[in-house]
Design a protein around this motif. Structure first.
Motif, PDB file in Angstrom:
ATOM      1  N   ASN A   1      -6.379   5.305  -5.134  1.00  0.00           N
ATOM      2  CA  ASN A   1      -4.976   5.460  -5.519  1.00  0.00           C
ATOM      3  C   ASN A   1      -4.172   6.142  -4.418  1.00  0.00           C
ATOM      4  N   VAL A   2      -2.928   5.752  -4.296  1.00  0.00           N
ATOM      5  CA  VAL A   2      -2.037   6.348  -3.301  1.00  0.00           C
ATOM      6  C   VAL A   2      -0.724   6.737  -3.971  1.00  0.00           C
ATOM      7  N   GLN A   3      -0.055   7.727  -3.395  1.00  0.00           N
ATOM      8  CA  GLN A   3       1.258   8.156  -3.896  1.00  0.00           C
ATOM      9  C   GLN A   3       2.400   7.412  -3.237  1.00  0.00           C
ATOM     10  N   GLY A   4       2.159   6.928  -2.010  1.00  0.00           N
ATOM     11  CA  GLY A   4       3.249   6.310  -1.273  1.00  0.00           C
ATOM     12  C   GLY A   4       2.770   5.174  -0.393  1.00  0.00           C
ATOM     13  N   VAL A   5       3.717   4.292  -0.031  1.00  0.00           N
ATOM     14  CA  VAL A   5       3.458   3.155   0.841  1.00  0.00           C
ATOM     15  C   VAL A   5       4.538   3.126   1.916  1.00  0.00           C
ATOM     16  N   MET A   6       4.134   2.845   3.151  1.00  0.00           N
ATOM     17  CA  MET A   6       5.071   2.635   4.255  1.00  0.00           C
ATOM     18  C   MET A   6       4.933   1.183   4.688  1.00  0.00           C
ATOM     19  N   SER A   7       5.987   0.399   4.488  1.00  0.00           N
ATOM     20  CA  SER A   7       5.947  -1.023   4.834  1.00  0.00           C
ATOM     21  C   SER A   7       6.909  -1.294   5.975  1.00  0.00           C
TER      22      SER A   7
END
Length: 487
Positions: free
Chosen positions: A248-254
């Motif tokens: 699980n992750v809290q954030g995504v950088m796209s």
């Protein structure tokens, strides 16, 4: 989605905006997995750590490089690793399984033409057997990234990381993996293309049956066994799936990424654990469409005609780029937390013919990060309150400075009805103070000119007991603290 035969650019080890020195542990093996031909790939990552930050529970950022799911190197995204490690993150740049089966019939592959400066030989690898092949490549890659996350969470004591404060990011093809890592999280979302399929066709002789792991190219033999397309397994993959940690992750950088069209139909983008997303894209990107389309159009659909070679975009799935995803988020009644960071540019003008193709070629098809330091700063500003809102045991991170120049300290902490800041000196200009809940919702916000001593920020707070995020933003920096309080 830069191809693997293009030259690498090497950047310096320190950024102008980062404050910590950074050390790197190279080529750590995090697993072994089977690639599209049935061969085994050894998966490695580079680990970037801040020096002198003093944090025992740092946020973790896992980054995936671009390369059209055919090539690229983990070093390609070193610039962002150094920017974020310099701000207090532990950053892993991973490699992952690459490649796909090639089309059975291609009349004139672009890389074999007499104008390699327009379409280098690597373009012969772009002719996929069908659109499922690219979806399967994305699926394998996100399984590997999830395996790396679990592996890194398991070694958190050695790296001084917090297992709850995790962000995943990437450029181009790597951004597709990052978005899939964050959003493809239920068995029902598994694409049909990733079940067992009929064997891939014997590829056309003028295609290149190759992939490159960490920029080392392999041309794969074409055998009946190598053309098999087995079921690719569960959405989370099996790599380190039994080590007691999730992906699980809290954030995504796209950074100029997207998702396959099926992601919307299968409802990838909503759910109870939806991460926050930072989006960067140039609006005229000719490789990954900003809105909706097929990768590489118009380069494949228009410019290839001037080279008299076969289009390759027709073998790719339709995708939603960052712009389309952000628009979808904006339409939701309860959208996830997200931030858009666009570079606006003039779209491809087919009326200009070959001149438009040359103009886009001279500008990298607008498929890159314009002003890297600014984008890193914008991403850091957005992510700091996100990772600070993890759990009470995780350390907060500043977006720029390891120590703030005005000597700030929130007080009282814990608070009840009132919260303020102690400052060791006056601020030269007003600063913006914001109090958020753990979902990122703004509860109170104001501008204030800080005075030396105690500054009352918010009075009459009627909040339930819990953890909150206090954010202060000046023209030069952003500071973030977790505060405890309420009634």
């Amino acid at each position: 989605m830069r191809l693997f035969l293009f030259a690498l650019t090497v950047f310096t080890s320190f950024s102008a905006s980062a404050q910590y020195a950074v050390r790197v542990e190279k080529n750590l093996i995090y697993g072994v997995a089977t690639n599209y031909t049935g061969a085994s790939d050894t998966l490695r990552l580079d680990l970037y750590k801040p020096v002198g930050d003093g944090n025992r529970f740092r946020p973790l950022l896992v980054l995936a490089h671009g390369g059209s799911w055919l090539g690229g190197c983990k070093e390609d995204i070193q610039w962002l690793a150094e920017e974020m490690a310099g701000r207090g993150y532990v950053v892993a740049c991973v490699n992952y399984r690459l490649g796909w089966h090639k089309a059975a019939s291609v009349a004139r592959a672009c890389g074999t033409q007499d104008i390699p400066d327009v379409f280098p030989p690597a373009y012969d690898a772009l002719y996929a057997a069908d659109s499922c092949e690219i979806i399967r490549a994305i699926y394998r890659g996100q399984q590997d990234v999830k395996g790396a996350i679990r592996w890194l969470k398991a070694r958190h004591p050695a790296d001084s990381t917090c297992t709850e404060a995790v962000v995943v990011g990437g450029e181009s093809a790597g951004a597709f993996l990052a978005l899939a890592t964050g959003f493809l999280d239920r068995a029902a979302e598994k694409p049909d293309c990733c079940a067992e399929l009929a064997a891939a066709p014997v590829p056309s002789q003028n295609t290149l049956n190759a992939s490159a792991l960490n920029c080392v190219q392999t041309v794969w033999p074409i055998t009946d066994l190598a053309r098999q397309r087995p079921d690719l397994g569960p959405v989370d993959g099996l790599l380190h799936s039994g080590n007691g940690y999730d992906a699980n992750v809290q954030g995504v950088m796209s950074f100029y990424g997207g998702v396959p069209e099926i992601a919307v139909g299968q409802n990838w983008l909503q759910g109870p654990d939806t991460p926050a997303v930072y989006f960067y894209h140039q609006t005229c990107d000719a490789v990954v469409p900003f809105n909706y389309g097929q990768p590489y159009y118009p380069l494949s659909g228009i410019c290839n005609g001037f080279a008299n070679c076969s289009p390759w975009h027709q073998y790719a799935p339709h995708i939603y780029g960052n712009g389309a995803i952000a628009a979808l988020f904006a339409s939701l009644p309860n959208p996830p937390l997200y931030f858009t960071d666009w570079t606006v540019c003039d779209p491809f003008n087919s009326d200009l013919g070959i001149l438009a193709c040359l103009a886009f070629a001279q500008n990298g098809s607008y498929h890159f990060v314009a002003n890297r330091p600014l984008r890193a700063q914008n991403a850091a500003n957005f992510l700091s309150p996100v990772v600070a809102a993890g759990v009470s045991g995780c350390a907060s991170v500043s977006t720029i400075a390891p120590t703030d120049p005005v000597g700030l300290q929130p007080a009282p902490n814990p608070f009840q009805n009132t919260i303020g800041l102690y400052a060791q000196e006056d601020s030269e200009a007003p600063v913006r103070c914001t109090l958020r809940d753990l979902q990122g919702r703004v509860l109170h916000s104001r501008e204030i000119l800080l005075q030396q001593g105690y500054n009352r920020l918010f009075d009459g707070l009627q909040l339930p007991a819990g953890v909150y995020v206090l954010n202060l933003e000046s023209r030069e920096a952003v500071w973030v603290w977790k505060v405890w309080g309420g009634r």
